[in-house]
Design an enzyme around this catalytic site. Structure first.
Site, PDB file in Angstrom:
ATOM      1  N   SER A 197     -27.650 -25.406  62.679  1.00  0.00           N
ATOM      2  CA  SER A 197     -26.536 -24.475  62.492  1.00  0.00           C
ATOM      3  C   SER A 197     -26.874 -23.138  63.128  1.00  0.00           C
ATOM      4  CB  SER A 197     -26.271 -24.269  60.994  1.00  0.00           C
ATOM      5  OG  SER A 197     -25.532 -23.077  60.815  1.00  0.00           O
ATOM      6  N   HIS A 255     -24.195 -27.221  65.502  1.00  0.00           N
ATOM      7  CA  HIS A 255     -23.273 -26.955  64.384  1.00  0.00           C
ATOM      8  C   HIS A 255     -22.824 -25.494  64.456  1.00  0.00           C
ATOM      9  CE1 HIS A 255     -21.573 -27.916  60.430  1.00  0.00           C
ATOM     10  NE2 HIS A 255     -21.954 -26.713  60.043  1.00  0.00           N
ATOM     11  N   ASP A 294     -20.517 -22.667  62.760  1.00  0.00           N
ATOM     12  CA  ASP A 294     -19.844 -22.298  61.501  1.00  0.00           C
ATOM     13  C   ASP A 294     -18.849 -21.163  61.709  1.00  0.00           C
ATOM     14  OD1 ASP A 294     -21.079 -23.993  59.440  1.00  0.00           O
ATOM     15  OD2 ASP A 294     -22.940 -22.997  60.021  1.00  0.00           O
ATOM     16  N   MET A 346     -16.202 -18.693  59.982  1.00  0.00           N
ATOM     17  CA  MET A 346     -15.834 -18.121  58.675  1.00  0.00           C
ATOM     18  C   MET A 346     -14.866 -16.966  58.876  1.00  0.00           C
ATOM     19  SD  MET A 346     -19.506 -18.067  56.791  1.00  0.00           S
ATOM     20  CE  MET A 346     -20.670 -19.431  56.947  1.00  0.00           C
ATOM     21  N   HIS A 376     -17.368 -26.325  62.329  1.00  0.00           N
ATOM     22  CA  HIS A 376     -17.094 -26.382  60.889  1.00  0.00           C
ATOM     23  C   HIS A 376     -16.203 -25.197  60.550  1.00  0.00           C
ATOM     24  CE1 HIS A 376     -18.977 -26.032  56.566  1.00  0.00           C
ATOM     25  NE2 HIS A 376     -17.673 -26.286  56.551  1.00  0.00           N
ATOM     26  N   MET A 397     -14.346 -22.889  58.255  1.00  0.00           N
ATOM     27  CA  MET A 397     -14.185 -22.390  56.877  1.00  0.00           C
ATOM     28  C   MET A 397     -13.147 -21.292  56.958  1.00  0.00           C
ATOM     29  SD  MET A 397     -18.237 -22.478  56.046  1.00  0.00           S
ATOM     30  CE  MET A 397     -18.654 -22.609  57.785  1.00  0.00           C
ATOM     31  N   MET A 448     -20.662 -30.808  51.689  1.00  0.00           N
ATOM     32  CA  MET A 448     -21.388 -29.548  51.474  1.00  0.00           C
ATOM     33  C   MET A 448     -22.345 -29.691  50.298  1.00  0.00           C
ATOM     34  SD  MET A 448     -20.146 -27.512  53.791  1.00  0.00           S
ATOM     35  CE  MET A 448     -21.061 -26.069  53.244  1.00  0.00           C
ATOM     36  N   GLY A 464     -20.286 -20.411  53.040  1.00  0.00           N
ATOM     37  CA  GLY A 464     -20.186 -18.962  53.225  1.00  0.00           C
ATOM     38  C   GLY A 464     -21.457 -18.316  53.742  1.00  0.00           C
ATOM     39  N   PHE A 465     -22.598 -18.931  53.449  1.00  0.00           N
ATOM     40  CA  PHE A 465     -23.855 -18.297  53.843  1.00  0.00           C
ATOM     41  C   PHE A 465     -24.904 -19.339  54.187  1.00  0.00           C
ATOM     42  CE2 PHE A 465     -21.560 -15.633  50.899  1.00  0.00           C
ATOM     43  CZ  PHE A 465     -21.514 -14.426  51.591  1.00  0.00           C
ATOM     44  N   GLY A 466     -25.777 -18.989  55.138  1.00  0.00           N
ATOM     45  CA  GLY A 466     -26.941 -19.818  55.410  1.00  0.00           C
ATOM     46  C   GLY A 466     -28.043 -19.499  54.407  1.00  0.00           C
ATOM     47  N   GLY A 467     -29.055 -20.341  54.368  1.00  0.00           N
ATOM     48  CA  GLY A 467     -30.243 -20.048  53.581  1.00  0.00           C
ATOM     49  C   GLY A 467     -30.109 -20.199  52.078  1.00  0.00           C
ATOM     50  N   ASP A 507     -24.424 -30.812  54.702  1.00  0.00           N
ATOM     51  CA  ASP A 507     -24.534 -29.432  55.184  1.00  0.00           C
ATOM     52  C   ASP A 507     -24.895 -28.481  54.041  1.00  0.00           C
ATOM     53  OD1 ASP A 507     -24.314 -27.041  56.540  1.00  0.00           O
ATOM     54  OD2 ASP A 507     -22.132 -27.157  56.832  1.00  0.00           O
ATOM     55  N   GLY A 508     -26.080 -27.875  54.160  1.00  0.00           N
ATOM     56  CA  GLY A 508     -26.450 -26.795  53.238  1.00  0.00           C
ATOM     57  C   GLY A 508     -27.773 -27.022  52.536  1.00  0.00           C
ATOM     58  N   GLY A 520     -29.879 -25.141  59.188  1.00  0.00           N
ATOM     59  CA  GLY A 520     -29.826 -23.797  59.766  1.00  0.00           C
ATOM     60  C   GLY A 520     -31.173 -23.128  59.625  1.00  0.00           C
ATOM     61  N   SER A 521     -31.440 -22.606  58.429  1.00  0.00           N
ATOM     62  CA  SER A 521     -32.694 -21.874  58.216  1.00  0.00           C
ATOM     63  C   SER A 521     -33.908 -22.774  58.427  1.00  0.00           C
ATOM     64  CB  SER A 521     -32.707 -21.230  56.828  1.00  0.00           C
ATOM     65  OG  SER A 521     -32.206 -22.117  55.868  1.00  0.00           O
TER      66      SER A 521
HETATM   67  C1  DX5 Z   1     -22.764 -22.718  55.040  1.00  0.00           C
HETATM   68  C2  DX5 Z   1     -22.738 -23.372  56.399  1.00  0.00           C
HETATM   69  C3  DX5 Z   1     -23.963 -24.138  56.743  1.00  0.00           C
HETATM   70  C4  DX5 Z   1     -25.191 -23.297  56.754  1.00  0.00           C
HETATM   71  C5  DX5 Z   1     -26.408 -24.153  56.757  1.00  0.00           C
HETATM   72  O1  DX5 Z   1     -21.516 -22.219  54.753  1.00  0.00           O
HETATM   73  O2  DX5 Z   1     -21.647 -24.282  56.484  1.00  0.00           O
HETATM   74  O3  DX5 Z   1     -23.783 -24.820  57.978  1.00  0.00           O
HETATM   75  O4  DX5 Z   1     -25.261 -22.440  57.847  1.00  0.00           O
HETATM   76  O5  DX5 Z   1     -27.522 -23.317  56.715  1.00  0.00           O
HETATM   77  P1  DX5 Z   1     -28.790 -23.712  55.863  1.00  0.00           P
HETATM   78  O6  DX5 Z   1     -29.320 -24.985  56.466  1.00  0.00           O
HETATM   79  O7  DX5 Z   1     -29.692 -22.555  56.015  1.00  0.00           O
HETATM   80  O8  DX5 Z   1     -28.324 -23.939  54.445  1.00  0.00           O
HETATM   81 ZN    ZN Z   2     -21.573 -25.638  58.264  1.00  0.00          ZN
END
Ligand code: DX5
Ligand code: ZN
Length: 229
Positions: free
Chosen positions: A9, A34, A36, A38, A73, A75, A144, A149-152, A182-183, A204-205
């Site tokens: 991501s 991927h 994202d 938002m 993706h 959102m 999900m 909404g957020f990574g990590g 995802d997540g 992502g992270s």
């Molecule tokens: C969250 C995103 C994910 C997110 C994944 O809203 O849809 O794609 O970036 O990041 P990690 O792997 O760090 O949870």
């Molecule tokens: Zn995503």
């Protein structure tokens, strides 16, 4: 089962060097990119749109010129107006949240009519039965394992039985529908995620933190390989 697809991501990438980051994760073994999107309305964060998708498109290929799909993706709410813009920008797959579209079947048809694969993204609290009457229109389900909404964020453990249930539904349908999780996926939990039935994972992270993308992706694959039935 086909081999596991890993979709880094870009949310955790360095946005000031996005093209370079895309090329680096592809060289490190990414199967999909991927992306994202938002809107600060459906989710409390704001990221990137079709213009940035178009800008990274030329970077989404392997050293031997194989195109690497962009996995968008969404959102966002509403959904439909953005779909032709992402088709134009070179997206290959587009997923959206069913709560964000008034006419889910119509939105899926719109995505496919523009030559892209269509997916539904299900939040941790969204019941699986929302896919029941559109199975024949789905190319993927994006499950999900955090609230969007957020990574990590930390992986929500109750996603595991949900992945198993979704795997059963997909298998029972006899259709070739990807199950993408995802997540919060990382090297410590990917084995369980894949054992539960995921064939595609977003990370992502887990990929972008640490610096050595090849090593991070290899660690995910190695750990996942132990989880296959
Ligand atoms: C969250 C995103 C994910 C997110 C994944 O809203 O849809 O794609 O970036 O990041 P990690 O792997 O760090 O949870
Ligand atoms: Zn995503």
């Amino acid at each position: 089962m086909t081999s596991l697809r890993i979709a880094p991501s870009l949310l955790s990438a360095d946005f000031a060097r996005l093209g370079e980051e895309v090329r680096a994760v592809i060289a490190a073994g990414a199967d999909l990119i991927h992306f994202d999107v938002m809107d600060n309305h459906y989710v409390p964060n704001l990221t990137v749109g079709p213009m940035v998708c178009r800008a990274i498109r030329p970077h989404c290929q392997t050293a031997d010129n194989r195109p690497v799909p962009i996995d968008v993706h969404l959102m966002v709410q509403p959904v439909d107006a953005l779909i032709p813009m992402f088709a134009e920008a070179g997206a290959s797959l587009v997923s959206f949240h069913p709560e964000a579209s008034l006419h889910v079947d119509r939105t899926l048809q719109l995505i496919q009519s523009l030559g892209m694969k269509a997916g539904l993204a299900l939040n941790p609290a969204t019941p699986l039965h929302l896919i029941d009457h559109v199975m024949d229109r789905l190319d993927l389900v994006l499950l999900m394992s955090v609230n969007p909404g957020f990574g990590g964020q930390a992986f929500i453990e109750s996603s595991l039985p949900k992945i198993e249930l979704l795997r059963k539904r997909i298998d029972a349908s006899g259709r070739d529908i990807w199950l993408e999780v995802d997540g919060g996926v990382n090297a410590r939990n990917i084995r369980r995620v894949v054992a539960a039935g995921a064939d595609t994972v977003v990370a992502g992270s887990a990929v972008f933190t640490g610096g050595d993308y090849r090593r991070s992706i290899a660690a995910l694959r190695d750990e996942a390989a132990g989880g296959r039935a």
